[in-house]
Design an enzyme around this catalytic site. Structure first.
Site, PDB file in Angstrom:
ATOM      1  N   THR A   1       0.837  -1.243   0.005  1.00  0.00           N
ATOM      2  CA  THR A   1      -0.007   0.043   0.029  1.00  0.00           C
ATOM      3  C   THR A   1       0.908   1.302  -0.084  1.00  0.00           C
ATOM      4  OG1 THR A   1       0.156   0.014   2.208  1.00  0.00           O
ATOM      5  CG2 THR A   1      -1.749  -1.219   1.213  1.00  0.00           C
TER       6      THR A   1
ATOM      7  N   TRP B   1     -20.049  16.112  11.332  1.00  0.00           N
ATOM      8  CA  TRP B   1     -18.984  15.775  10.267  1.00  0.00           C
ATOM      9  C   TRP B   1     -19.191  16.447   9.031  1.00  0.00           C
ATOM     10  CZ3 TRP B   1     -15.171  13.041  11.888  1.00  0.00           C
ATOM     11  CH2 TRP B   1     -15.448  12.063  12.842  1.00  0.00           C
TER      12      TRP B   1
ATOM     13  N   GLU C   1      -5.408  -3.225  -1.852  1.00  0.00           N
ATOM     14  CA  GLU C   1      -5.890  -4.557  -1.061  1.00  0.00           C
ATOM     15  C   GLU C   1      -7.202  -5.298  -1.752  1.00  0.00           C
ATOM     16  OE1 GLU C   1      -5.446  -1.509   0.298  1.00  0.00           O
ATOM     17  OE2 GLU C   1      -4.666  -1.673   2.395  1.00  0.00           O
TER      18      GLU C   1
ATOM     19  N   LYS D   1     -14.274  17.071  11.324  1.00  0.00           N
ATOM     20  CA  LYS D   1     -15.298  17.358  12.590  1.00  0.00           C
ATOM     21  C   LYS D   1     -15.427  18.554  13.233  1.00  0.00           C
ATOM     22  CE  LYS D   1     -17.578  14.182  15.823  1.00  0.00           C
ATOM     23  NZ  LYS D   1     -17.396  12.662  16.536  1.00  0.00           N
TER      24      LYS D   1
HETATM   25  P1  AMP Z   1      -4.639   2.684  -3.140  1.00  0.00           P
HETATM   26  O1  AMP Z   1      -4.547   1.360  -2.454  1.00  0.00           O
HETATM   27  O2  AMP Z   1      -3.451   3.405  -3.249  1.00  0.00           O
HETATM   28  O3  AMP Z   1      -5.218   2.412  -4.535  1.00  0.00           O
HETATM   29  O4  AMP Z   1      -5.743   3.748  -2.147  1.00  0.00           O
HETATM   30  C1  AMP Z   1      -6.757   3.187  -2.154  1.00  0.00           C
HETATM   31  C2  AMP Z   1      -7.950   4.372  -1.512  1.00  0.00           C
HETATM   32  O5  AMP Z   1      -7.910   5.348  -2.694  1.00  0.00           O
HETATM   33  C3  AMP Z   1      -9.262   4.034  -1.402  1.00  0.00           C
HETATM   34  O6  AMP Z   1      -9.169   3.470   0.111  1.00  0.00           O
HETATM   35  C4  AMP Z   1      -9.927   5.441  -1.501  1.00  0.00           C
HETATM   36  O7  AMP Z   1      -9.807   6.239  -0.091  1.00  0.00           O
HETATM   37  C5  AMP Z   1      -9.173   6.042  -2.746  1.00  0.00           C
HETATM   38  N1  AMP Z   1      -9.952   5.652  -3.679  1.00  0.00           N
HETATM   39  C6  AMP Z   1      -9.882   4.601  -4.577  1.00  0.00           C
HETATM   40  N2  AMP Z   1     -10.796   4.924  -5.721  1.00  0.00           N
HETATM   41  C7  AMP Z   1     -11.551   5.813  -5.307  1.00  0.00           C
HETATM   42  C8  AMP Z   1     -12.632   6.639  -5.851  1.00  0.00           C
HETATM   43  N3  AMP Z   1     -12.859   6.311  -7.000  1.00  0.00           N
HETATM   44  N4  AMP Z   1     -13.193   7.802  -5.227  1.00  0.00           N
HETATM   45  C9  AMP Z   1     -12.479   8.259  -4.072  1.00  0.00           C
HETATM   46  N5  AMP Z   1     -11.779   7.529  -3.321  1.00  0.00           N
HETATM   47  C10 AMP Z   1     -10.903   6.439  -4.071  1.00  0.00           C
END
Ligand code: AMP
Length: 538
Positions: A182, A441, A327, A436
């Site tokens: 990640t 929120w 993930e 917050k």
């Molecule tokens: P990553 O593992 O780096 O791809 O990050 C995943 C995170 O990116 C997710 O938990 C979301 O918070 C954010 N994310 C992924 N796709 C979207 C989307 N279409 N809109 C908003 N946030 C997103």
């Protein structure tokens, strides 16, 4: 009980490789090189080289389950690694070249990477990484045509050790094929290990008509880096269906991308919103310059502003909003209109397309609030939890991280969402990004998307800043489009149309650019650091 009569046929990437060459030998793979010229070859060339990589890695001592790291841009050799390493029973571990060298070293060490395959243009970075981790052997892909310096080995020399006589090991579908960490914007990066089965099933699900609709007739470009969540699985799905693949190499700027889309007649591309924001601006400035096919543009990784979907519709290009995580392999939800929604008013249709969408088949989603109630009303917010055959059930070597999983077997995403009665999920925020204020929120995502819908705003990011009276108040960082500027009053008036007064940012900070994460998303942690000493007026 009656036993089925079906064969036990493992779902492995090797099958995809063989099918691709058998049925689509002439399909092309095109890559932008550092000197901006295009490298091209066919699926046959690719197949032979991927298998040579598998054979030569085995000769170099690779055994089942060994990790081979890659530090590469998107191009043909990275695709060879995607398939050649697992074909030998190894695990492709994509390292994120935008991370700090110390973080890359930490990740490579944690994963226990034995070998490294790296682009020659990234050798300065490798030298820094080597201060923190050792690899048994380092193979350099010569994208510039220069032979690698003495302390490294040549990737081409490695391939040359192969005879061409190679048999796949007898792989089980649950064996590991790939690995990715990640991005680590919160805490330490965590490792996810993908099985052959997960990758194959993910390829099927993303190819469905209501997901990305991949076909052998497509010309597919993952703009999203192949080190970011498997390039969203696009290279795997593309190979499965036999599509032409076009890789941008190190050039991810709007000019180079649009040039590539035009020249290679791209019909599908995938990238984060910041990529598409830049492309939309260039198209708006020079609408006649590029002659594009109709392109399906998958967007995810961060929320897409509704206005951007409208802009691309105007150019006859279709943005498809999807949601996923490292993930989740990553594609888990996609926003496509249901048939009965065609008759909805235009604004409502855009609202739905800007949501993160419904779960793709075999992914289950639920939103759970603090009282453990499952929500499905489109209004109440809860944490998004998911499960399915390509959702990770743990992190690599991290027993302690079980708090990320519920006792009844769901992965806790850390995203705060609503899910409406039609099943469309909408991200309200990351848990840590929600603001917050006075005990209530505020969604930073809603505010920033509304700001980016303003015709003069290029980028916006909203964060909560500690406030003596209200705990936190929103502050908006705004980047204007080139040559444009508007007053704070106008920005506030623009937001007043959509939000109650207490949601409106207390201040607008004008920046030249918003800090980015390694994956090209807005980096709120850096913004927070920039604004942490904010002085509120008495
Ligand atoms: P990553 O593992 O780096 O791809 O990050 C995943 C995170 O990116 C997710 O938990 C979301 O918070 C954010 N994310 C992924 N796709 C979207 C989307 N279409 N809109 C908003 N946030 C997103």
């Amino acid at each position: 009980m009656i036993q089925s009569t079906m064969m036990d046929f493992p779902l492995t990437l090797n099958y995809l490789l063989d099918r691709a060459v058998q049925l689509f030998p002439r399909a092309e793979i095109v890559s932008r090189l550092p000197d901006r010229t295009l490298h091209r070859y066919t699926y046959v060339d690719f197949y032979q080289r991927a298998r040579k990589l598998a054979e030569s890695l085995q000769k170099a001592g690779l055994t089942r389950g060994d990790r081979v790291a890659t530090l590469m841009w998107n191009h043909y050799a990275h695709l060879e690694a995607y398939f050649g390493i697992p074909a030998a029973g190894g695990v492709t571990h994509t390292l994120n070249l935008r991370l700090h060298p110390q973080d890359i070293a930490y990740i490579a060490k944690h994963a226990g990477d034995r070998f490294l395959i790296v682009d020659d243009i990234l050798l300065p970075l490798v030298r820094e990484v080597l201060a923190g981790v050792q690899f048994e052997r380092i193979f350099v892909v010569s994208l510039t045509g220069e032979y690698p310096p003495n302390e490294f080995e040549s990737y081409e020399d490695l391939l040359a050790t192969a005879t061409g006589h190679f048999d796949y090991p007898d792989l089980a579908e649950n064996e590991a094929a790939a690995m990715c960490y990640t991005s680590g914007t919160t805490g330490r990066p965590k490792g996810v290990v993908y099985s052959h089965r997960a990758m194959v099933l993910h390829s099927f699900a993303t190819s469905l008509a209501d997901t990305f609709a991949f076909s052998q007739r497509d010309v597919v470009t993952p703009v999203v880096p192949m080190f970011h969540a498997n390039g969203w699985g696009v290279p795997y799905s593309a190979l499965m269906v036999g599509a032409k693949q076009v890789f941008p190499g190190p050039y991810l700027d709007p000019e180079n991308l649009l040039d590539l889309f035009e020249k290679e007649q791209v019909t599908f591309a995938a990238g984060v919103p910041t990529i598409w924001l830049g492309i939309a601006q260039l198209l708006e400035r020079q609408p006649q310059r590029f002659k594009l096919q109709s392109i399906r543009m998958a967007v995810g990784g961060a929320a897409v502003p509704e206005g951007l979907i409208r802009t691309f519709d105007h150019f006859n290009l279709q943005l498809i909003h999807a949601w996923g995580m490292t993930e989740t392999t990553p594609t888990a939800a996609v926003s496509r209109l249901k048939r009965h929604m065609d008759t909805l008013p235009e604004d409502e249709r855009y609202h739905i397309r800007a949501k993160q969408g419904v779960a793709v088949p075999f992914v289950e989603m639920r939103a759970v609030n603090e009282e453990e109630v499952i929500l499905w009303d489109g209004k109440k917010m809860g944490e998004l939890q998911v499960r399915g055959p390509w959702i990770t059930g743990s992190y690599y070597g991290e027993e302690a991280l079980q708090k990320n999983f519920t006792t009844d077997g769901w992965f806790r995403t850390g995203d705060v969402v609503t899910i409406d009665s039609e099943g469309y999920m909408k991200i309200v925020d990351r848990t840590k990004d929600l603001i917050k204020s006075g005990g209530e929120w505020i969604s930073s995502v809603d505010l920033e998307n509304a700001l980016m819908d303003h015709p003069d705003v290029a980028e916006a990011s909203v964060i909560g800043v500690a406030h003596p009276k209200w705990q936190e108040r929103p502050i908006a960082a705004v980047v204007f489009k080139e040559g444009r500027q508007v007053s704070e009053e106008e920005l506030r008036a623009h937001l007043t149309e959509r939000f109650s007064k207490w949601w409106l940012p207390d201040a607008f900070v004008i920046l030249a650019e918003i800090p980015r994460t390694s994956a090209g998303k807005f980096y709120k942690k850096a913004l927070r650091e920039q604004l942490q000493d904010w002085q509120w007026d008495e």
